[in-house]
Design a protein around this motif. Structure first.
Motif, short mmCIF file in Angstrom:
data_model
loop_
_atom_site.label_atom_id
_atom_site.label_comp_id
_atom_site.label_asym_id
_atom_site.label_seq_id
_atom_site.Cartn_x
_atom_site.Cartn_y
_atom_site.Cartn_z
N GLU A 215 -2.85 41.82 -18.41
CA GLU A 215 -2.30 40.50 -18.73
C GLU A 215 -3.42 39.50 -18.99
N LEU A 216 -3.12 38.54 -19.83
CA LEU A 216 -4.07 37.47 -20.13
C LEU A 216 -4.02 36.43 -19.01
N VAL A 217 -5.17 36.10 -18.48
CA VAL A 217 -5.26 35.16 -17.37
C VAL A 217 -5.69 33.77 -17.85
N ALA A 218 -6.67 33.73 -18.73
CA ALA A 218 -7.20 32.46 -19.19
C ALA A 218 -7.87 32.63 -20.53
N SER A 219 -7.85 31.58 -21.35
CA SER A 219 -8.48 31.57 -22.65
C SER A 219 -9.32 30.32 -22.80
N ILE A 220 -10.38 30.46 -23.59
CA ILE A 220 -11.19 29.29 -23.94
C ILE A 220 -11.49 29.36 -25.43
N PHE A 221 -11.24 28.24 -26.13
CA PHE A 221 -11.41 28.19 -27.55
C PHE A 221 -12.85 27.81 -27.89
N SER A 222 -13.18 27.94 -29.17
CA SER A 222 -14.55 27.71 -29.58
C SER A 222 -15.02 26.30 -29.26
N LEU A 223 -14.12 25.34 -29.30
CA LEU A 223 -14.49 23.95 -29.02
C LEU A 223 -14.32 23.58 -27.55
N SER B 292 -14.94 29.12 -18.41
CA SER B 292 -15.97 28.33 -19.09
C SER B 292 -16.86 29.29 -19.88
N ARG B 293 -17.72 28.73 -20.70
CA ARG B 293 -18.58 29.55 -21.53
C ARG B 293 -19.93 28.87 -21.70
N ASP B 294 -20.96 29.69 -21.86
CA ASP B 294 -22.30 29.21 -22.20
C ASP B 294 -22.67 29.92 -23.50
N ASN B 295 -22.49 29.25 -24.61
CA ASN B 295 -22.71 29.89 -25.90
C ASN B 295 -24.17 30.27 -26.12
N ALA B 296 -25.07 29.53 -25.52
CA ALA B 296 -26.49 29.84 -25.67
C ALA B 296 -26.84 31.17 -25.01
N LYS B 297 -26.05 31.55 -24.02
CA LYS B 297 -26.30 32.79 -23.30
C LYS B 297 -25.28 33.88 -23.64
N ASN B 298 -24.41 33.61 -24.59
CA ASN B 298 -23.36 34.58 -24.95
C ASN B 298 -22.58 35.02 -23.72
N THR B 299 -22.30 34.09 -22.84
CA THR B 299 -21.70 34.43 -21.56
C THR B 299 -20.42 33.64 -21.31
N LEU B 300 -19.44 34.35 -20.79
CA LEU B 300 -18.15 33.80 -20.41
C LEU B 300 -18.06 33.86 -18.89
N TYR B 301 -17.45 32.84 -18.29
CA TYR B 301 -17.32 32.78 -16.83
C TYR B 301 -15.86 32.59 -16.43
N LEU B 302 -15.56 33.02 -15.22
CA LEU B 302 -14.28 32.72 -14.62
C LEU B 302 -14.51 32.38 -13.15
N GLN B 303 -14.36 31.12 -12.82
CA GLN B 303 -14.45 30.68 -11.43
C GLN B 303 -13.07 30.81 -10.81
N MET B 304 -13.00 31.58 -9.75
CA MET B 304 -11.71 31.86 -9.10
C MET B 304 -11.75 31.32 -7.68
N ASN B 305 -10.94 30.32 -7.43
CA ASN B 305 -10.85 29.72 -6.10
C ASN B 305 -9.49 30.02 -5.47
N SER B 306 -9.41 29.81 -4.19
CA SER B 306 -8.15 30.02 -3.46
C SER B 306 -7.51 31.35 -3.82
N LEU B 307 -8.30 32.39 -3.77
CA LEU B 307 -7.81 33.70 -4.18
C LEU B 307 -6.68 34.19 -3.29
N LYS B 308 -5.76 34.92 -3.91
CA LYS B 308 -4.60 35.46 -3.22
C LYS B 308 -4.60 36.99 -3.35
N PRO B 309 -3.93 37.68 -2.46
CA PRO B 309 -3.87 39.14 -2.58
C PRO B 309 -3.32 39.60 -3.93
N GLU B 310 -2.41 38.83 -4.50
CA GLU B 310 -1.84 39.19 -5.80
C GLU B 310 -2.82 39.03 -6.95
#
Length: 113
Positions: free
Chosen positions: A45-53, A69-87
């Motif tokens: 399943e899709l969790v999150a998307s980030i567009f070019s802008l 979030s993304r750092d285009n200079a590093k070709n890197t995508l991030y996902l900060q996950m807080n308040s994690l749940k077992p699901e």
């Protein structure tokens, strides 16, 4: 294209993790990118998307807890996950939206109650 995810782990409910995905592709910045997850016995399943802008979208299940979030200079995508749940336990993958790039190996996130 090669996608390499990292940052997963075993955490307790309420804790946080930050996932990273490095994409070996030129002009990374033009692509809409997404984080996906697949739990045992369930479809990916899709969790999150980030567009070019920089605009973002989230699944209702993670809204308010996850930040893409993304750092285009590093070709890197991030996902900060807080308040994690077992699901939230699943293998997490990144990929380009509306592309046919091959999937990476993903990174396992396990959240205990």
């Amino acid at each position: 294209v090669q996608l390499v995810e990292s940052g997963g782990g075993f955490v307790r409910a309420g804790e946080s993790l930050r996932l990273s995905c490095v994409a070996s592709i030129s002009i990374f910045s033009i692509y809409t990118m997404g984080w996906y997850r697949q739990a045992p016995g369930k479809e990916r399943e899709l969790v999150a998307s980030i567009f070019s802008l920089g605009g973002t979208n989230y699944a209702d299940s993670v809204k308010g807890r996850f930040t893409i979030s993304r750092d285009n200079a590093k070709n890197t995508l991030y996902l900060q996950m807080n308040s994690l749940k077992p699901e939230d336990t699943a293998v997490y993958y990144c990929n380009g939206r509306s592309t046919n790039w091959p999937w990476g190996r993903g990174t396992q996130v396990t959240v205990s109650s």
